[in-house]
Design a protein around this motif. Structure first.
Motif, PDB file in Angstrom:
ATOM      1  N   GLN A   1       0.994  -1.140   0.029  1.00  0.00           N
ATOM      2  CA  GLN A   1      -0.046  -0.001  -0.041  1.00  0.00           C
ATOM      3  C   GLN A   1       0.781   1.099   0.065  1.00  0.00           C
ATOM      4  N   SER A   2       2.195   1.004   0.433  1.00  0.00           N
ATOM      5  CA  SER A   2       3.226   2.225   0.154  1.00  0.00           C
ATOM      6  C   SER A   2       4.309   1.560   0.610  1.00  0.00           C
ATOM      7  N   PRO A   3       5.673   2.029   0.579  1.00  0.00           N
ATOM      8  CA  PRO A   3       6.787   1.551   0.937  1.00  0.00           C
ATOM      9  C   PRO A   3       7.214   2.014   2.546  1.00  0.00           C
ATOM     10  N   GLN A   4       6.160   2.355   3.049  1.00  0.00           N
ATOM     11  CA  GLN A   4       6.431   2.861   4.518  1.00  0.00           C
ATOM     12  C   GLN A   4       7.500   2.080   5.407  1.00  0.00           C
ATOM     13  N   GLN A   5       7.095   0.658   5.611  1.00  0.00           N
ATOM     14  CA  GLN A   5       8.125   0.171   6.495  1.00  0.00           C
ATOM     15  C   GLN A   5       9.626   0.164   5.976  1.00  0.00           C
TER      16      GLN A   5
ATOM     17  N   MET B   1      -0.460   0.010  -4.006  1.00  0.00           N
ATOM     18  CA  MET B   1      -1.630  -0.603  -4.512  1.00  0.00           C
ATOM     19  C   MET B   1      -2.448  -0.731  -3.208  1.00  0.00           C
ATOM     20  N   ARG B   2      -3.861  -0.029  -3.629  1.00  0.00           N
ATOM     21  CA  ARG B   2      -4.968  -0.085  -2.492  1.00  0.00           C
ATOM     22  C   ARG B   2      -6.096  -0.648  -2.836  1.00  0.00           C
ATOM     23  N   ASP B   3      -6.686  -1.652  -2.233  1.00  0.00           N
ATOM     24  CA  ASP B   3      -7.920  -2.179  -2.789  1.00  0.00           C
ATOM     25  C   ASP B   3      -8.864  -1.504  -2.251  1.00  0.00           C
TER      26      ASP B   3
ATOM     27  N   THR C   1       1.085   6.255  -8.214  1.00  0.00           N
ATOM     28  CA  THR C   1       2.301   6.392  -7.836  1.00  0.00           C
ATOM     29  C   THR C   1       2.748   7.552  -6.966  1.00  0.00           C
ATOM     30  N   GLN C   2       3.481   7.074  -6.156  1.00  0.00           N
ATOM     31  CA  GLN C   2       3.896   8.282  -5.005  1.00  0.00           C
ATOM     32  C   GLN C   2       5.397   8.698  -5.122  1.00  0.00           C
ATOM     33  N   LEU C   3       5.774   9.641  -4.882  1.00  0.00           N
ATOM     34  CA  LEU C   3       6.970  10.072  -4.794  1.00  0.00           C
ATOM     35  C   LEU C   3       7.127   9.761  -3.184  1.00  0.00           C
ATOM     36  N   ASP C   4       8.173   9.007  -2.760  1.00  0.00           N
ATOM     37  CA  ASP C   4       8.105   8.398  -1.625  1.00  0.00           C
ATOM     38  C   ASP C   4       9.444   9.014  -1.127  1.00  0.00           C
ATOM     39  N   MET C   5       9.477   9.674   0.140  1.00  0.00           N
ATOM     40  CA  MET C   5      10.900   9.822   0.734  1.00  0.00           C
ATOM     41  C   MET C   5      11.036   9.936   2.092  1.00  0.00           C
TER      42      MET C   5
ATOM     43  N   HIS D   1      -3.891   8.801  10.428  1.00  0.00           N
ATOM     44  CA  HIS D   1      -3.283   8.714   9.268  1.00  0.00           C
ATOM     45  C   HIS D   1      -2.205   7.534   9.108  1.00  0.00           C
ATOM     46  N   ASN D   2      -1.370   7.244  10.032  1.00  0.00           N
ATOM     47  CA  ASN D   2      -0.043   6.380   9.958  1.00  0.00           C
ATOM     48  C   ASN D   2       0.347   6.009  11.319  1.00  0.00           C
ATOM     49  N   PRO D   3       0.255   4.772  11.730  1.00  0.00           N
ATOM     50  CA  PRO D   3       0.525   4.321  12.960  1.00  0.00           C
ATOM     51  C   PRO D   3       2.059   4.501  13.314  1.00  0.00           C
TER      52      PRO D   3
ATOM     53  N   GLY E   1      -0.150  15.195  -0.684  1.00  0.00           N
ATOM     54  CA  GLY E   1       1.009  14.307  -0.145  1.00  0.00           C
ATOM     55  C   GLY E   1       0.516  14.576   1.589  1.00  0.00           C
ATOM     56  N   GLY E   2       1.447  13.728   1.940  1.00  0.00           N
ATOM     57  CA  GLY E   2       1.444  13.547   3.461  1.00  0.00           C
ATOM     58  C   GLY E   2       2.440  12.781   3.864  1.00  0.00           C
ATOM     59  N   GLY E   3       2.873  13.235   5.186  1.00  0.00           N
ATOM     60  CA  GLY E   3       3.908  12.634   5.867  1.00  0.00           C
ATOM     61  C   GLY E   3       3.949  12.882   7.378  1.00  0.00           C
ATOM     62  N   SER E   4       4.959  12.350   7.972  1.00  0.00           N
ATOM     63  CA  SER E   4       5.272  12.583   9.395  1.00  0.00           C
ATOM     64  C   SER E   4       6.753  12.353  10.016  1.00  0.00           C
ATOM     65  N   ILE E   5       6.983  12.809  11.085  1.00  0.00           N
ATOM     66  CA  ILE E   5       8.028  12.455  11.789  1.00  0.00           C
ATOM     67  C   ILE E   5       7.588  11.014  12.579  1.00  0.00           C
ATOM     68  N   ARG E   6       8.549  10.013  12.457  1.00  0.00           N
ATOM     69  CA  ARG E   6       8.120   8.823  12.851  1.00  0.00           C
ATOM     70  C   ARG E   6       8.728   8.606  14.391  1.00  0.00           C
ATOM     71  N   ASN E   7       7.899   7.468  14.968  1.00  0.00           N
ATOM     72  CA  ASN E   7       8.136   7.103  16.232  1.00  0.00           C
ATOM     73  C   ASN E   7       9.469   6.236  16.177  1.00  0.00           C
TER      74      ASN E   7
ATOM     75  N   GLY F   1       9.498  11.562   6.909  1.00  0.00           N
ATOM     76  CA  GLY F   1       9.351  11.811   5.820  1.00  0.00           C
ATOM     77  C   GLY F   1       8.080  12.281   4.874  1.00  0.00           C
ATOM     78  N   ILE F   2       7.778  11.698   3.648  1.00  0.00           N
ATOM     79  CA  ILE F   2       6.490  12.218   3.170  1.00  0.00           C
ATOM     80  C   ILE F   2       6.389  11.460   1.842  1.00  0.00           C
ATOM     81  N   ALA F   3       5.100  11.472   1.342  1.00  0.00           N
ATOM     82  CA  ALA F   3       4.723  10.764  -0.016  1.00  0.00           C
ATOM     83  C   ALA F   3       3.898  11.777  -0.726  1.00  0.00           C
ATOM     84  N   TRP F   4       4.371  12.045  -1.928  1.00  0.00           N
ATOM     85  CA  TRP F   4       3.495  12.976  -2.714  1.00  0.00           C
ATOM     86  C   TRP F   4       2.625  11.989  -3.517  1.00  0.00           C
TER      87      TRP F   4
HETATM   88  N1  ASP Z   1       3.219   6.093   3.827  1.00  0.00           N
HETATM   89  C1  ASP Z   1       2.388   7.434   3.756  1.00  0.00           C
HETATM   90  C2  ASP Z   1       1.390   7.442   2.767  1.00  0.00           C
HETATM   91  O1  ASP Z   1       1.435   6.580   1.738  1.00  0.00           O
HETATM   92  C3  ASP Z   1       3.346   8.646   3.621  1.00  0.00           C
HETATM   93  C4  ASP Z   1       4.171   8.874   4.472  1.00  0.00           C
HETATM   94  O2  ASP Z   1       3.985   9.044   5.701  1.00  0.00           O
HETATM   95  O3  ASP Z   1       5.361   9.081   4.445  1.00  0.00           O
HETATM   96  O4  ASP Z   1       0.496   8.127   2.496  1.00  0.00           O
END
Ligand code: ASP
Length: 465
Positions: free
Chosen positions: A193-197, A217-219, A231-235, A323-325, A361-367, A407-410
């Motif tokens: 669903q995203s390359p988050q991990q 991919m999200r169902d 497609t996300q610009l993932d960073m 948003h994001n665990p 886009g959206g992102g966060s500072i992680r735990n 990070g963030i993803a657009w």
């Molecule tokens: N994984 C988040 C998303 O796909 C983006 C992020 O937090 O970097 O929306």
């Protein structure tokens, strides 16, 4: 003779050249036949003069045939010069035509902008639909954006890294697409669903600055202008705080727009910021449209939305993440998280970026502290065994000196649609699916053979319609 690209013809006045491309338009005027050609670099008008040896071929060819043309680049008489048109100062005098492949009459017209053609034929014959200039421009503009981003981020010390497609479920709040394993029957991969991990694990791995033009991919149930894959610009960046990620992304967006879309105006720099609460109170939306003139097609109103609640109540009375665990709470709310107190009041470091009323886009500072991440999963109601099973690798990785990171993803599709003034993302995706998730050209999804099912140990229980 070497091929000359159509865009280079104006510099070849007086020369005889070989052009390869498609017949775009054919106008038979009896004595003269006008043929316009196009290749990937543009358009040129050609003419077959009465006694030309190309006459026979010219009367046979039709639009969309692939041809090789030998022609002399003639300057147009002064009165025929079209200044604003590509190759408006020349005309190709056609000396010979070699047919490379014929075309049956196309089921859709590929010359107009296609807006009057239904989506079904456009997606079924996408390879033809993509020939139209609007689609060519959209797809090439998308490439330019990708290249700009790649170069810009590389210059900023980012490394582009590919992460797996066959993986395990990662919570992004949607349903997974799953892929059965043949070698381990009864087990499944999940498509990301995203390359988050992975991107966070790349921070554990010391890359510090990662990006990827990542397919996700999200169902989801049919939801308007969504695609099952996008497609996300993932960073992701290490040793950063929220301000660092926001500042870098703002700089990238501004430079991208001013370089590649000079006709656009950014309404306000630095991008305004709103808290989630403010956005909801003032605009009843967490992706407000701040444009002062909504009729101006070139106005871009970016804004950041911050301070979202970390958790939301579920219908069953438990908690889910908004948003994001993997996000960290705001630093001043870390104690609330660790003590599992006033859970509804905990705010996350999440930042979303909106543009003209769309979330782009959206992102966060992680735990990055394992015990804090474990608390999030406890609040979400996972028992310790399940936490270990599903996220043990993350907790372990964070116990080996993983730096603070964020990070963030657009959403590249949405961003491109806005930049190209397109009403939907299907206009900026080469092989888009319908709103119902069907690929009309490939006819997917489709049934598979019973041999394949047997190999996978899968039985279809759905009654046949
Ligand atoms: N994984 C988040 C998303 O796909 C983006 C992020 O937090 O970097 O929306």
């Amino acid at each position: 003779m070497q091929r000359t690209f159509i865009q280079d013809l104006e510099s070849k006045k007086g020369e005889t050249v070989i052009v390869r491309g498609w017949v775009d338009i054919r106008r038979d005027q009896g004595k003269l036949i006008f043929l316009d050609f196009r290749d990937m670099t543009g358009y040129v008008q050609g003419v077959v003069l009465p006694k030309s040896g190309a006459m026979e071929a010219a009367s046979r060819v039709r639009p969309e045939w692939a041809v090789e043309v030998e022609g002399k680049v003639n300057p147009r008489p002064e009165k025929n010069i079209q200044k604003d048109k590509q190759n408006g100062s020349i005309e190709l005098e056609i000396l010979g035509i070699r047919v490379l492949n014929e075309s049956v009459t196309p089921p859709i017209d590929v010359r107009g902008d296609g807006r009057d053609i239904g989506e079904e034929p456009r997606l079924t014959y996408r390879y033809l639909d993509l020939r139209r200039p609007r689609m060519q421009k959209n797809i090439r503009s998308r490439h330019a954006v990708n290249m700009f981003v790649r170069n810009w981020l590389t210059h900023e010390k980012f490394t582009e890294i590919e992460t797996p497609m066959l993986t395990k479920s990662t919570p992004e709040g949607s349903r997974d697409y799953i892929v059965p394993s043949r070698l381990e029957q009864g087990k499944f991969y999940a498509l990301p669903q995203s390359p988050q991990q992975y991107k966070q694990l790349l921070m554990a791995a010391g890359f510090e600055r990662y990006f990827q033009l990542a397919r996700c991919m999200r169902d989801e149930d049919t939801r308007g202008d969504r695609q099952p894959e996008f497609t996300q610009l993932d960073m992701e960046m290490s040793f950063v705080e929220r301000e660092d990620v926001i500042a870098l992304n703002e700089r990238l967006l501004i430079e991208l727009v001013t370089t590649l879309f000079p006709e656009k105006k950014i309404q306000e720099i630095p991008f305004p910021r709103l808290s989630y609460q403010e956005a909801m109170e003032k605009y009843q939306s967490d992706k407000p449209d701040l444009r002062k003139d909504k009729n101006d097609p070139h106005l871009l109103a970016f804004c950041w939305v911050i301070d979202f609640p970390f958790f939301e109540k579920t219908e069953e009375g438990g908690w889910t993440f908004s948003h994001n665990p993997f996000s960290a709470p705001k630093p001043e709310h870390m104690d609330l998280l660790m003590n599992k107190e006033r859970i509804g009041d905990i705010l996350t470091t999440q930042y979303d970026i909106a543009l003209n009323g769309f979330e782009i886009g959206g992102g966060s500072i992680r735990n990055h502290r394992p015990e804090a991440l474990a608390k999030v999963f406890e609040i979400l109601g996972h028992d310790p065994e399940k936490i270990r099973q599903n996220f043990g690798h993350m907790l372990d990785a964070f116990s080996y000196g993983t730096p603070p990171h964020g990070g963030i993803a657009w959403g590249i599709d949405r961003l491109m649609a806005i930049l190209r003034n397109e009403p939907n993302i299907r206009e900026v995706i080469a092989f888009a699916k319908t709103g119902e998730g069907r690929d009309l050209m490939m006819r997917a999804p489709s049934e598979v053979s019973s041999e394949q099912l047997v190999e996978l140990g899968i039985a279809i229980t759905k009654p046949k319609k």
